[in-house]
Design an enzyme around this catalytic site. Structure first.
Site, PDB file in Angstrom:
ATOM      1  N   HIS A 157       0.837  -1.199   0.000  1.00  0.00           N
ATOM      2  CA  HIS A 157       0.000   0.000   0.000  1.00  0.00           C
ATOM      3  C   HIS A 157       0.871   1.248   0.000  1.00  0.00           C
ATOM      4  CE1 HIS A 157       0.815  -0.475   4.406  1.00  0.00           C
ATOM      5  NE2 HIS A 157       0.857   0.844   4.369  1.00  0.00           N
TER       6      HIS A 157
ATOM      7  N   HIS B 271      -5.659  -2.165   4.706  1.00  0.00           N
ATOM      8  CA  HIS B 271      -5.817  -1.043   3.795  1.00  0.00           C
ATOM      9  C   HIS B 271      -5.013  -1.314   2.535  1.00  0.00           C
ATOM     10  CE1 HIS B 271      -2.471  -0.219   6.485  1.00  0.00           C
ATOM     11  NE2 HIS B 271      -1.983   0.717   5.706  1.00  0.00           N
TER      12      HIS B 271
ATOM     13  N   HIS C 185       4.704   7.207   2.561  1.00  0.00           N
ATOM     14  CA  HIS C 185       5.516   6.005   2.402  1.00  0.00           C
ATOM     15  C   HIS C 185       4.881   5.017   1.447  1.00  0.00           C
ATOM     16  CE1 HIS C 185       2.870   4.523   5.782  1.00  0.00           C
ATOM     17  NE2 HIS C 185       2.945   3.384   5.103  1.00  0.00           N
TER      18      HIS C 185
ATOM     19  N   HIS D  50       1.889  -0.854  15.259  1.00  0.00           N
ATOM     20  CA  HIS D  50       0.850   0.152  15.083  1.00  0.00           C
ATOM     21  C   HIS D  50      -0.326  -0.141  16.004  1.00  0.00           C
ATOM     22  CE1 HIS D  50       2.581   2.202  11.716  1.00  0.00           C
ATOM     23  NE2 HIS D  50       2.502   1.182  10.889  1.00  0.00           N
TER      24      HIS D  50
ATOM     25  N   TYR E 100      10.059   1.736   9.766  1.00  0.00           N
ATOM     26  CA  TYR E 100      10.118   2.745   8.717  1.00  0.00           C
ATOM     27  C   TYR E 100      11.550   3.199   8.509  1.00  0.00           C
ATOM     28  CZ  TYR E 100       5.035   3.329   9.048  1.00  0.00           C
ATOM     29  OH  TYR E 100       3.677   3.124   9.030  1.00  0.00           O
TER      30      TYR E 100
ATOM     31  N   GLU F  18       8.184   1.444   4.252  1.00  0.00           N
ATOM     32  CA  GLU F  18       7.788   0.637   5.402  1.00  0.00           C
ATOM     33  C   GLU F  18       7.874  -0.825   5.002  1.00  0.00           C
ATOM     34  OE1 GLU F  18       3.960  -0.067   8.391  1.00  0.00           O
ATOM     35  OE2 GLU F  18       3.615   0.385   6.276  1.00  0.00           O
TER      36      GLU F  18
END
Length: 308
Positions: free
Chosen positions: A154, A200, A215, A247, A256, A266
């Protein structure tokens, strides 16, 4: 939820020095270098990806993202979504001919209200999973390098008009809102959108400038792989941003860091899943530190302000 968009298909990133960029994405991150086209763009893929490539690097004077592409189920769907994008209004919709990207069919390109350029395509040459194929496959290729990134997963993007972009992605492209951050007035300041079961496929955070990349993210298999990535980042003196950590948003295990051009990458493992009947997970803006970095519970300034 409409059907049509299957998944992220590719991202084209601008890099300042192609040789250094290829070393980073191929040797450190472990993407597979596939080929270089006539214009000098370099094509790479994660080893589990079936399509020929998912990352395109273009040498330029400034870093950032040129565009992100999503693969749709077939050419008829591409035609239908093209018309819906035009009917939505206010979008710069363009037709990109087959072959503009090597091995890729025609694409429908549009600029979202946040200023980011996206495109849809249905056809791309398929080379299969690297080193194992799809007939009596082995567990993994033995010649993988570095972090052994499995797939492009993503992008997180910064831009101004989240509301209209939300309408575009949900009403036209059929994405679901999986997770969000809201301010005290109830306005969304971050939205995590999925066209699949993933946490996501693209995410947006509200920002005063249009068309900024936060990112590009790549999936690893385990938490131990994320820790190995951290070791490799130190071994190669790669610029690190934060992690390894977890997260709160999506619950992924993450680290990261930056490519040599300053684009943030990431790599992560784990994370939540989402079905269309799941209500969106909501975080309050005053809990953003914990939402982003669950262990530290605070945001570093670099994470918020360094964009390309």
């Amino acid at each position: 939820m409409k059907k049509g968009v299957m998944r992220p298909g590719h991202v084209q990133l601008r890099v300042l020095d192609m040789e250094e960029a290829v070393k980073h994405y191929r040797d450190l991150m472990g993407l597979i270098e596939m080929h270089t086209d006539a214009s000098g763009r370099v094509y790479l893929k994660g080893w589990t990806e079936v399509d020929k490539y998912s990352v395109v690097l273009r040498e330029a004077d400034s870093a950032g993202m040129d565009f992100m592409g999503f693969k749709v189920v077939d050419e008829a769907t591409l035609d239908s979504l093209r018309q819906e994008l035009i009917d939505f209004g206010g979008l710069d919709v363009q037709d990109i001919p087959a072959g503009d990207l090597d091995g890729c069919g025609r694409r429908v390109r549009f600029t979202a209200p946040t200023g980011h350029v996206f495109e849809l395509f249905a056809t791309k040459e398929q080379t299969g999973k690297y080193g194992v194929g799809h007939h009596n496959p082995e567990a993994w290729p033995r010649d993988l390098k570095g972090m052994k990134a499995t797939r492009f997963d993503h992008c997180l993007l910064y831009g101004d008009d989240l509301d209209t972009t939300y309408r575009l992605f949900t009403e036209v492209l059929g994405f679901c809102l999986a997770e969000q951050v809201v301010d005290p007035e109830g306005n969304r300041v971050a939205q995590f959108l999925t066209a699949s079961m993933k946490a996501h496929d693209v995410a947006f955070i509200k920002h005063g400038e249009k068309n900024k990349l936060h990112h590009a993210s790549f999936f690893l298999e385990t938490w131990n792989d994320v820790l190995l990535a951290g070791d490799l980042i130190s071994m190669t003196n790669t610029s690190i941003d934060i992690g390894p950590t977890r997260h709160g948003l999506t619950h992924g295990q993450t680290i990261y860091f930056f490519d040599p051009s300053g684009n943030r990458n990431e790599v992560f493992a784990g994370g939540d899943y989402h079905y269309p009947d799941h209500p969106p997970v909501t975080w309050d803006a005053d809990k953003l530190g914990k939402a982003i970095f669950y262990h530290d519970r605070v945001l570093n300034e670099r994470f918020l302000t360094v964009l390309t």
